[in-house]
Design an enzyme around this catalytic site. Structure first.
Site, PDB file in Angstrom:
ATOM      1  N   HIS A   1       6.213 -42.534  42.645  1.00  0.00           N
ATOM      2  CA  HIS A   1       4.984 -43.284  42.377  1.00  0.00           C
ATOM      3  C   HIS A   1       5.017 -44.619  43.119  1.00  0.00           C
ATOM      4  O   HIS A   1       6.083 -45.207  43.311  1.00  0.00           O
ATOM      5  CB  HIS A   1       4.787 -43.497  40.873  1.00  0.00           C
ATOM      6  CG  HIS A   1       5.848 -44.348  40.234  1.00  0.00           C
ATOM      7  ND1 HIS A   1       5.693 -45.688  39.996  1.00  0.00           N
ATOM      8  CD2 HIS A   1       7.097 -44.036  39.794  1.00  0.00           C
ATOM      9  CE1 HIS A   1       6.790 -46.167  39.439  1.00  0.00           C
ATOM     10  NE2 HIS A   1       7.652 -45.193  39.302  1.00  0.00           N
TER      11      HIS A   1
ATOM     12  N   HIS B   1       2.100 -47.877  45.033  1.00  0.00           N
ATOM     13  CA  HIS B   1       0.737 -48.269  45.409  1.00  0.00           C
ATOM     14  C   HIS B   1       0.512 -48.055  46.904  1.00  0.00           C
ATOM     15  O   HIS B   1       0.516 -49.004  47.681  1.00  0.00           O
ATOM     16  CB  HIS B   1       0.495 -49.739  45.065  1.00  0.00           C
ATOM     17  CG  HIS B   1       0.520 -50.022  43.594  1.00  0.00           C
ATOM     18  ND1 HIS B   1      -0.258 -49.341  42.690  1.00  0.00           N
ATOM     19  CD2 HIS B   1       1.207 -50.923  42.864  1.00  0.00           C
ATOM     20  CE1 HIS B   1      -0.045 -49.816  41.467  1.00  0.00           C
ATOM     21  NE2 HIS B   1       0.854 -50.772  41.548  1.00  0.00           N
TER      22      HIS B   1
END
Ligand SMILES: *[C@@H]1O[C@H](CO)[C@@H](O)[C@H](O)[C@H]1NC(C)=O
Ligand SMILES: *[C@@H]1O[C@H](CO)[C@@H](O)[C@H](O)[C@H]1NC(C)=O
Ligand SMILES: *[C@@H]1O[C@H](CO)[C@@H](O)[C@H](O)[C@H]1NC(C)=O
Ligand SMILES: *[C@@H]1O[C@H](CO)[C@@H](O)[C@H](O)[C@H]1NC(C)=O
Length: 334
Positions: free
Chosen positions: A127, A129
């Site tokens: 995970h 951004h």
């Protein structure tokens, strides 16, 4: 008598030799048959192995969650960190320096190679951004992408107040715009840069990816590309407003990794985690002004598209009694 008849002796010797030769020839033919069968089995075995290597195996897949900031992703990721030990999978945060959402081409390739080849870490959830990275562009199998999006204006306002007042997750942290008390309404009415509607353009580029047009606010091609990726390259995209259902569908689809996650989410304090402090609802005037922005209009269209798709999947998922099996298999399996 034989001793005395050399002709008969020769005859018997010849017959005996022929018998021995025939015997060994038969044995030899049998051996050759066996070798051929074995060779065929080896080839078949290799082919099966190839098929397995290309397939989604319960223990051999990669999930990528390229989270958009301020979509409530922290609580979902928290659940996966709590479960990874019990369910035997790895969770990894992809830290990209300087908070950049775009990876250089060489870093994309490094990432793609590492994720694909790192077998011992699988199953794994990465995970971070960053915008959608297209694995197929680099000639390797696609990973399973997942994501969560949020009503664009809510997300934008949440971010606006978050950088000023922080949240209840890490209340001690002094945020970038700490001390700035300009309200969102005031910011919009004065057209200040912090609430420039072009900054709403974020969920579309995250799904669109690494093309130049993706990052141009209000670009129609980017909107279409984001929709196409959502449908073709994402296993599941949920919405912040219906996070329970998102987790529930994931749990039913990938039970090895997400077993117990809905129960954990509902019964730990994860579901209340991380609320931005000091959030004020925008005035009608503010909303009317922002709605003129092409960036917001397209972000809203994308959100509605994602919501529609999510509800469609959710509806099919209600048919939990639905069964899938094979029959009329010909030729018969041995
Ligand atoms: C990412 O790495 C940098 C440098 O190592 C570090 O300062 C930063 O805290 C990390 N970011 C997060 C979110 O952990
Ligand atoms: C992937 O990267 C990590 C961290 O740099 C490294 O430890 C690991 O060995 C790499 N895996 C492969 C297969 O390259
Ligand atoms: C999920 O967890 C429960 C209890 O922890 C266990 O009984 C069950 O077999 C698990 N299911 C899967 C698919 O792993
Ligand atoms: C959530 O619960 C854990 C223990 O179960 C506790 O340590 C943590 O401080 C709680 N977090 C919040 C934000 O209340």
């Amino acid at each position: 008598m034989i001793m005395h008849n050399p002709r008969l002796g020769y005859l018997i010797a010849i017959i005996a030799i022929s018998l021995i030769v025939t015997f060994y020839q038969i044995q030899f033919a049998k051996l050759q048959d066996k070798i051929e069968t074995l060779e065929r089995n080896i080839v078949r075995h290799d082919q099966q192995k190839l098929v397995l290597n290309n397939n989604v195996n319960d223990n051999d897949f990669v999930l990528i969650y390229n989270r958009v900031p301020k979509t409530g992703s922290t609580s979902f990721v928290g659940v996966t960190y709590d479960l990874c030990k019990v369910n035997k999978f790895h969770v990894l945060h992809v830290n990209i320096t300087a908070n950049s959402h775009i990876l250089s081409l060489d870093n994309q390739f490094k990432f793609v190679k590492n994720v694909t080849n790192w077998k011992s870490i699988k199953p794994a959830l990465y995970h971070g951004h960053f915008a959608f990275v297209d694995f197929s562009k680099f000639g390797v199998p696609k990973p399973l992408y997942i994501n969560i999006i949020r009503k664009p204006l809510d997300r934008f306002i949440s971010y606006y107040y978050f950088v000023r007042y922080g949240d209840n997750f890490r209340p001690y942290l002094i945020r970038r715009k700490h001390g700035n008390t300009v309200s969102f309404d005031e910011c919009v009415s004065k057209s200040l840069p912090d609430c420039d509607p072009n900054n709403i353009w974020l969920q579309i580029p995250f799904f669109c990816g690494h093309s130049a047009n993706c990052w141009k606010p209000g670009n129609k091609w980017a909107l279409n590309e984001a929709k196409k990726n959502l449908v073709n390259n994402y296993l599941l995209v949920g919405v912040t407003e219906e996070l329970n259902d998102f987790i529930d569908i994931l749990e039913h689809t990938l039970p090895t990794v997400f077993n117990g996650s809905l129960h954990h989410y509902l019964n730990s304090n994860k579901s209340h985690l991380r609320q931005t402090v000091q959030k004020e609802m925008p005035s009608e005037k503010t909303i009317v002004k922002l709605r003129q922005s092409m960036a917001l209009q397209m972000e809203n269209e994308f959100y509605e598209f994602a919501l529609d798709q999510f509800h469609f999947i959710k509806k099919q998922g209600k048919k939990r009694i639905q069964n899938l099996m094979y029959e009329k298999i010909k030729p018969k399996l041995i």
